[in-house]
Each structure stands twice: as C-alpha cells, then as structure tokens.
Enzyme design. Structure first.
Site, mmCIF file in Angstrom:
data_model
loop_
_atom_site.group_PDB
_atom_site.id
_atom_site.type_symbol
_atom_site.label_atom_id
_atom_site.label_comp_id
_atom_site.label_asym_id
_atom_site.label_seq_id
_atom_site.Cartn_x
_atom_site.Cartn_y
_atom_site.Cartn_z
ATOM 1 N N ARG A 146 0.999 -1.154 -0.145
ATOM 2 C CA ARG A 146 -0.079 -0.085 -0.013
ATOM 3 C C ARG A 146 0.790 1.183 -0.114
ATOM 4 O O ARG A 146 2.171 1.488 0.047
ATOM 5 C CB ARG A 146 -1.074 -0.028 1.106
ATOM 6 N N ASP A 162 -1.825 10.974 -2.347
ATOM 7 C CA ASP A 162 -2.419 9.967 -3.481
ATOM 8 C C ASP A 162 -2.691 10.471 -4.707
ATOM 9 O O ASP A 162 -2.601 9.745 -5.822
ATOM 10 C CB ASP A 162 -3.512 9.100 -2.692
HETATM 11 O O1 MRU Z 1 -4.380 3.266 1.919
HETATM 12 P P1 MRU Z 1 -3.013 3.452 2.081
HETATM 13 O O2 MRU Z 1 -2.236 3.001 3.193
HETATM 14 O O3 MRU Z 1 -2.387 3.006 0.621
HETATM 15 O O4 MRU Z 1 -2.719 5.101 1.997
HETATM 16 C C1 MRU Z 1 -1.631 5.694 1.813
HETATM 17 C C2 MRU Z 1 -1.644 7.022 1.917
HETATM 18 O O5 MRU Z 1 -2.517 7.658 2.188
HETATM 19 C C3 MRU Z 1 -0.168 7.734 1.880
HETATM 20 O O6 MRU Z 1 -0.189 9.090 2.576
HETATM 21 C C4 MRU Z 1 -0.099 8.344 0.218
HETATM 22 O O7 MRU Z 1 -0.169 7.105 -0.445
HETATM 23 C C5 MRU Z 1 1.423 8.607 0.194
HETATM 24 S S1 MRU Z 1 2.641 7.276 0.435
HETATM 25 C C6 MRU Z 1 4.158 8.044 0.149
#
Ligand code: MRU
Length: 344
Positions: free
Chosen positions: A44, A235
């Site tokens: 993730r 994201d």
């Molecule tokens: O649901 P996730 O754990 O994939 O969410 C991750 C995040 O929101 C992070 O802050 C984002 O992907 C940036 S990671 C460098």
C-alpha cells in the site's frame, strides 16, 4: 527490509498486513496475484502500488502466450485495466501502467521477446527511480525543518509506502540524517492503523523519536503548541494543488491553519494528475465496513449497523503551505505554479 523486490522473475512484496509483528513476503508470479496483493493491502502507499503494478505488467508480458505484437499489446492493456481498478484514488498506479504501456509501444517494431525484456527492465527502472526521487524530496524538504522540530504525520508515507526511503518520512529521515533533533507524533490512522503499525515501526527503526497518538488527540496537541509542522504524503494532487490523501488529512490541515502551523505535503511528480482540475473530480475509494466494525479479528460493534468507510479525503490547496517534490518546493501551491513546474 525491502518493501518489494524482483527475484528470479517473481515479485516479492513485504506483507504489510502482518507488520510489525511478522516479516514475511508474498510472492507474485502473475499480474493477477499483484492485483490481489494491491487490493488486499499486502502492499500500500501510492508510489509502492505504482511500482508493484509496473512489475505486474512485466509479469503479464512474461505470461503472455500470443506470438503477435498486437496480441501482446492487448494482453498488456487488459492487465493494465485490471491493475488500475484495484485502488481508484492513488494516481501513481495509473501513471506506472501508462509508463509500461508506452514502453511496450515504443518497441512495437521489435519482437514479443524484446518487448518483454524491456518491460522487466522498465519496472526495475521505475523502482530504482522511485528511491532516487524520494531521496531528492527528502533533501529539498529537510531545508524546511528546524533543529528540534516536532512534526505531526498521518498514515504511512515512508519506505513501506514507496520502493524505499519514503516521501513525508523521507523528509524527516533527511532532517534526522543532517543531525537535526526532530521528533514525530504519529496519528494512529483509523481504521487501517497504518500510523500505529507502520509509521511508528519505521521511525523507531531509524532512531527517530516517535510518539503514537489517537487521531482525535491532534486538536489538543495543537492547542498546547506541541506541533511545529505537519508533513503528510499524497495519493493524488490535481492541477490547482488540491490533494487527496489518507482520511483524516483534511481535518489536520484545518487545525494547522487555525493554529498558524505550516502544513506540508511531500510527493513525487507521478502523484500529480493534471487531467483533473480540482478536488471534486478525484475518485474516493470506499473500503469494506469490516475495517471499522472490527479491530484485528474482534468485532467491536453490534450487528447490521450502517457504516461509511471512505479511505481518503480532500485538502484544498489554500490549506497547504508547500508541496515538496523531487524538483523542489512549491510554496503556497496554485494552478499557475503547478503548470510552471510541469512546463520545465
Ligand atoms: O491506504 P493506503 O495505506 O495506501 O494510503 C496511503 C496514504 O494515504 C499515503 O499517505 C500516500 O499514499 C502517500 S505514500 C508515500
């Protein structure tokens, strides 16, 4: 501990569902296994799922049974569609798949074997570049961090969320490496607890002092002047500088603005989506109600309650003091400054 690596034509993904108690790898031999691993949160974090998807495309090419170039391109297109659908908010996924499809098309005058070899090497390049990019984000961002800074972060934007080093945590690692005595408050990040499980683990291993808080403690910490800055990842960042990031980011930006504390977003250029104009257009992933009704395997609610579980929220550009990228820092981001960055 590597987040992911390629070995003997298979992709190894550190199983983040089991951290910090167990370190084991899920081995993916085809793109469907990669898609499942992304969907199930084995891997993730926006950059990490992009890199994993790139390897997924290489695996799709290796599994292809068509001897024609057109057949291979069709297989890749379909694998790309499958991988893109796994998580809708993080745009790095789509970005990496587009890079891979472009590479395949670039070699379409060659053979199926040449394209396949090129795709494996392109995935390796994307992974290696991601680490370089993160180090560069770290170097730029460290200039914003004073000695002794107390930093609030949410979710996990560290080595585990990337091919290595991290974005928001990369900035903190870079400041720490400069000898600055930084300390971090990590929000636990309900419901998936990336902060509690992953960020505290990563920072402790790196020797950065970290204190875990529940998400709703943040307000008190601001009132008590315990936070000097907020740094989070992203994201998706759209053309006007609005940011999608883990659910709970937006309230932190409001608190930071209310208390006059800088709010920084650290992200690579592959997180920007200039096809979207503002935050309203960003798709928000909704995840299973079980993430909220259960903690680990224990049910904490009654039966048949209604649950809404959006995984990301939207922070307006006006609330962001700066976006830290590998190309430098965009202070007070807006449409003009972002267009300028991409025009270089
Ligand atoms: O649901 P996730 O754990 O994939 O969410 C991750 C995040 O929101 C992070 O802050 C984002 O992907 C940036 S990671 C460098």
């Amino acid at each position: 501990m590597k987040t992911l690596f390629w070995n003997e034509n298979k992709l190894y993904l550190l199983d983040q569902r089991k951290l910090p108690h167990e370190t084991s790898y899920v081995i993916c031999a085809d793109h469907r296994a990669v898609a499942a691993a992304i969907r199930n949160m084995v891997v993730r974090g926006a950059p990490a799922i992009g890199v994993a998807a790139a390897y997924g495309m290489a695996l799709a090419a290796m599994q292809n049974r068509s001897s024609s170039i057109a057949g291979l391109l069709a297989v890749l297109q379909s694998a790309g569609n499958e991988l893109t659908k796994t998580r809708p908010t993080a745009v790095n996924l789509r970005w990496a798949i587009e890079q891979m499809l472009a590479k395949a098309k670039q070699y379409s005058a060659e053979s199926v074997a040449v394209i396949t070899t090129q795709l494996i090497s392109e995935a390796e390049t994307i992974a290696a570049e991601d680490i370089k990019i993160n180090r560069s984000i770290g170097a730029h961002g460290a200039a914003l961090i004073d000695d002794g800074a107390r930093i609030l972060t949410l979710c996990n934007a560290g080595a585990l969320a990337t091919a290595g080093y991290g974005t928001a945590l990369g900035v903190i690692f870079a400041a720490h490496a400069k000898g600055h005595k930084v300390s971090v408050f990590a929000c636990e990040t309900r419901p998936y607890l990336q902060g509690a499980r992953l960020t505290t683990w990563e920072l402790s291993q790196a020797g950065v002092p970290v204190t875990l808080i529940v998400d709703n403690a943040a307000g008190l910490l601001f009132q008590r002047k315990m936070i000097d800055m907020v740094i989070v990842g992203a994201d998706r960042i759209v053309a006007n500088g609005d940011v999608a990031n883990k659910i709970g980011t937006y309230p932190l930006s409001v608190l930071a603005a209310e208390h006059g504390v800088p709010f920084y977003v650290a992200a690579p250029l592959s997180t920007f989506d200039l096809t979207l104009s503002s935050r309203e257009e960003i798709p928000i992933e909704e995840r299973s109600s079980r993430e909220i009704t259960h903690i680990a395997e224990v049910k904490i609610t009654g039966d048949e309650i209604s649950v809404y579980n959006p995984s990301f929220d939207l922070t307006p550009a006006e609330k962001i003091s700066a976006i830290i990228t590998e190309q430098g820092i965009i202070h007070r981001p807006d449409r003009g400054k972002i267009a300028e960055l991409f025009a270089k």
